[in-house]
Write a protein that holds these residues in place. Sequence first.
Motif, short mmCIF file in Angstrom:
data_model
loop_
_atom_site.label_atom_id
_atom_site.label_comp_id
_atom_site.label_asym_id
_atom_site.label_seq_id
_atom_site.Cartn_x
_atom_site.Cartn_y
_atom_site.Cartn_z
N LEU A 221 3.97 -30.21 -19.56
CA LEU A 221 4.45 -30.10 -20.93
C LEU A 221 5.24 -28.80 -21.07
CD1 LEU A 221 4.02 -31.65 -23.63
CD2 LEU A 221 2.10 -30.14 -24.07
N ALA A 222 6.31 -28.83 -21.87
CA ALA A 222 7.05 -27.59 -22.16
C ALA A 222 6.46 -26.94 -23.40
CB ALA A 222 8.53 -27.91 -22.39
N GLU A 223 6.68 -25.64 -23.57
CA GLU A 223 6.20 -24.92 -24.77
C GLU A 223 6.61 -25.68 -26.03
OE1 GLU A 223 4.32 -22.25 -25.16
OE2 GLU A 223 4.14 -21.70 -23.04
N PHE B 218 4.40 -28.65 -27.51
CA PHE B 218 3.01 -28.52 -27.96
C PHE B 218 2.92 -27.94 -29.36
CE2 PHE B 218 -1.21 -26.20 -27.76
CZ PHE B 218 -1.97 -27.35 -27.91
N ASP B 219 2.41 -28.74 -30.29
CA ASP B 219 2.21 -28.24 -31.66
C ASP B 219 0.73 -28.24 -32.03
OD1 ASP B 219 1.60 -30.89 -31.95
OD2 ASP B 219 3.07 -31.30 -33.53
N GLY B 220 -0.12 -28.43 -31.03
CA GLY B 220 -1.55 -28.34 -31.31
C GLY B 220 -2.18 -29.67 -31.68
N GLN B 221 -1.39 -30.74 -31.78
CA GLN B 221 -1.94 -32.02 -32.23
C GLN B 221 -2.07 -33.01 -31.09
OE1 GLN B 221 -3.31 -31.97 -34.89
NE2 GLN B 221 -2.21 -30.56 -36.25
N VAL B 222 -3.26 -33.40 -30.82
CA VAL B 222 -3.53 -34.30 -29.70
C VAL B 222 -2.86 -35.66 -29.91
CG1 VAL B 222 -5.73 -35.26 -30.52
CG2 VAL B 222 -5.37 -34.93 -28.07
N GLU B 223 -2.72 -36.06 -31.18
CA GLU B 223 -2.10 -37.36 -31.47
C GLU B 223 -0.62 -37.36 -31.07
OE1 GLU B 223 -3.47 -35.38 -33.77
OE2 GLU B 223 -5.40 -36.35 -34.11
N HIS B 224 0.05 -36.22 -31.31
CA HIS B 224 1.47 -36.16 -30.96
C HIS B 224 1.64 -36.24 -29.46
CE1 HIS B 224 2.33 -33.96 -35.01
NE2 HIS B 224 1.96 -35.23 -35.15
N LEU B 225 0.70 -35.65 -28.73
CA LEU B 225 0.78 -35.69 -27.27
C LEU B 225 0.54 -37.11 -26.77
CD1 LEU B 225 -1.08 -32.39 -26.44
CD2 LEU B 225 1.37 -32.79 -26.48
N ALA B 226 -0.41 -37.80 -27.41
CA ALA B 226 -0.68 -39.18 -27.01
C ALA B 226 0.55 -40.05 -27.24
CB ALA B 226 -1.87 -39.72 -27.81
N GLN C 138 3.13 -39.30 -24.62
CA GLN C 138 2.71 -39.93 -23.37
C GLN C 138 3.12 -41.40 -23.33
OE1 GLN C 138 -1.07 -38.10 -21.28
NE2 GLN C 138 -1.62 -39.92 -22.41
N ASP D 75 0.32 -38.78 -17.16
CA ASP D 75 -0.59 -37.67 -17.46
C ASP D 75 0.22 -36.44 -17.82
OD1 ASP D 75 -2.78 -39.19 -16.85
OD2 ASP D 75 -3.14 -38.30 -14.88
N LEU D 76 0.03 -35.96 -19.04
CA LEU D 76 0.63 -34.68 -19.41
C LEU D 76 -0.29 -33.58 -18.91
CD1 LEU D 76 1.67 -35.37 -23.10
CD2 LEU D 76 3.19 -35.10 -21.14
N ALA E 175 -4.79 -23.43 -31.13
CA ALA E 175 -4.94 -24.70 -30.42
C ALA E 175 -4.48 -24.50 -28.99
CB ALA E 175 -4.10 -25.77 -31.09
N ASN F 101 -7.97 -36.75 -24.61
CA ASN F 101 -7.18 -37.97 -24.57
C ASN F 101 -6.85 -38.24 -23.11
OD1 ASN F 101 -4.80 -39.67 -24.48
ND2 ASN F 101 -4.76 -39.44 -26.70
N PHE G 189 -5.91 -35.16 -20.60
CA PHE G 189 -5.81 -33.83 -21.23
C PHE G 189 -6.62 -33.76 -22.50
CE2 PHE G 189 -3.27 -34.94 -24.85
CZ PHE G 189 -2.50 -36.02 -24.43
N VAL H 244 -7.12 -31.19 -26.33
CA VAL H 244 -6.69 -30.07 -27.16
C VAL H 244 -7.94 -29.42 -27.73
CG1 VAL H 244 -5.41 -29.38 -29.22
CG2 VAL H 244 -4.46 -31.10 -27.69
N MET I 97 -1.51 -22.59 -22.34
CA MET I 97 -0.58 -23.06 -23.37
C MET I 97 -1.31 -23.04 -24.70
SD MET I 97 1.64 -26.46 -23.18
CE MET I 97 3.35 -26.07 -23.05
N THR J 13 -1.02 -22.42 -29.20
CA THR J 13 -0.17 -22.33 -30.39
C THR J 13 -1.06 -22.09 -31.62
OG1 THR J 13 1.62 -23.41 -31.60
CG2 THR J 13 -0.15 -24.83 -30.87
#
Lengths: 430, 143
Positions: free
Chosen positions: A373-375, A378-386, A389, A407-408, B8, B40, B43, B45, B66, B68
């Motif tokens: 993942l790049a900086e 990542f906004d701290g929200q697991v849903e956004h990462l899902a 993905q 896999d992130l 986070a 998830n 990974f 958070v 990482m 934030t």
Amino acid sequence: MYWNREIETMERAALETLQLQRLQDTVLRVAQRVPFYQERFAAAGFTPDDLRSLADVRRLPFTTGADLRATYPAGLLAVPLDDAVRLHTSSGTTGKPKALYFSRQDVDHAAELIARCLVMSGMHAGDVLQNIMTYGLFTGALVMHYGAEKVGCLVIPAGPGNSERQLMLMQDFRTTAIHATPSYALYFADFLEKKGVDPRKELSLRRAFVGAEPYTEETRRKIEAALGLQVFNSYGLSEMNGPGVAFECPQQHGMHLWEDHFLLEIIHPETGDPVPDGEQGELVLTTLCREAMPLLRYRTRDITTVLPEPCACGRTHRRIQRIAGRSDDMLIARGVNFYPQQIESILMGMPALGRNYLIVLEGLDELTVKVELAEAGFDGQVEHLARLQSRIADSIRAELLVKPKVDLVPPGTLPVSEGKAKRVLDKRSL
Amino acid sequence: MNAVRLIAVFAENKPGQTARITRLLAEANINIRWATIANNGAFGVLKFLVDKPDAAFHQLKQNGVMVTFLEALAVEVQDRPGALHTVAEALAHHQINLDNTSGYVADRNRAILIVEVQDVARAATVLEQHKLHLLSQAEMLQA
């Protein structure tokens, strides 16, 4: 700017006449002096007199990497060993290396071709080239070194790795150009970012010559943006001198392959038949000026396409597209063929993702793509990462027709070699 | 507006990864007041409310983690039936979606809900209109 205007802009007809003369001369020499080719010619019922046009090259036998390994260490010399002044080897992942001999004239020719490439990119005497390739048996660094000296550049033989020292050299000697692998260029960009060094303000870099591993257009743009310079794609292989076989002009659209030194063919990798211009296939090269170790119809295993149309830069030597993959690197998962570069192209186009990835094949044909993942991603929200993905998995599925598991992973998690990156891990036991 | 700052962290979902983060925080003498982990697949958070957010951020970043900042609301409610409902209903009434919520009982009769929403400022206004007390970072750390 041209290093050798006469040759670089030669009319096609004259160039082809020159190619035929040189091909006939090469074939005659190997027929007289190289037992390996004598046997192959006899087996194929071929004599040098059969070679009347360039199209007759198809009557010649192929030479493969396996042939070069089988003749290690003696090589396929066409001159007495005393006339060879340099040895390089090309290591495969398995078995013996290939022994490659250069005569004095071969060393000089290799440098001449590099000089054409560098001047084509806009380099001139006074430029400072930091050569970040491995010096040694590998051709990458030395061949570039000699060519850059010929142009009159100040060459810094830095070798790979040790990013702190690379940076110090760049600062102290005002390096204007680097020669590196794409994976190291990306690694170094990351290193500068972590150190808080802005290359646009604190370094004098203007060009990067990037090759030795296939990479995508997206990776090129990423390197250019991160280092604030122009990336020129460079193609070569040790069997054909190393770098300087084909190189980009400032149009950055395909690499001019120096056809007065190499006869190029594109064939179907399985049937060996020629493919029409504009279609993808395996690059096959015949040396036209090689003295110590001429090679006929060498199977490069590199997959590319010829761009036959004239180039705006004025050079008449045809261009090949960036290498789409090596036929050796072709992967098959769930019955579908693909190259790692197809996946890379998707990943590098997503700003939320970093520069490092790994394709893992395991179990019964399970395809997993691990990507950092790049900086910015990542906004701290697991849903956004899902969601990210599944977007990656869908894009890859649309391209390959195979849906991977994605896999992130955090930056710095995947193995990074400072030389050639390992992008594929095949753990299948099929 | 009273809001609290969370940190986070993005981490691999592997044994030892959480321990690595908590060790780094302990080494920098940072006290964790509240934590959640959402995994998830490969990974996860991790979110923390800590006594020294800037120092924690710096310590993690320095060690290649990482990380934030996130803004959330800390809502004080009575520890009695219907307390969470008051908050949920107030937000629902204004079409505000609760992204993540967790709560804990702070002392004998007080509970604290950590509420994450898209538009923190708007949610804060709505909750304050409903006479709910939002804790500031300083209050939260004393709570």
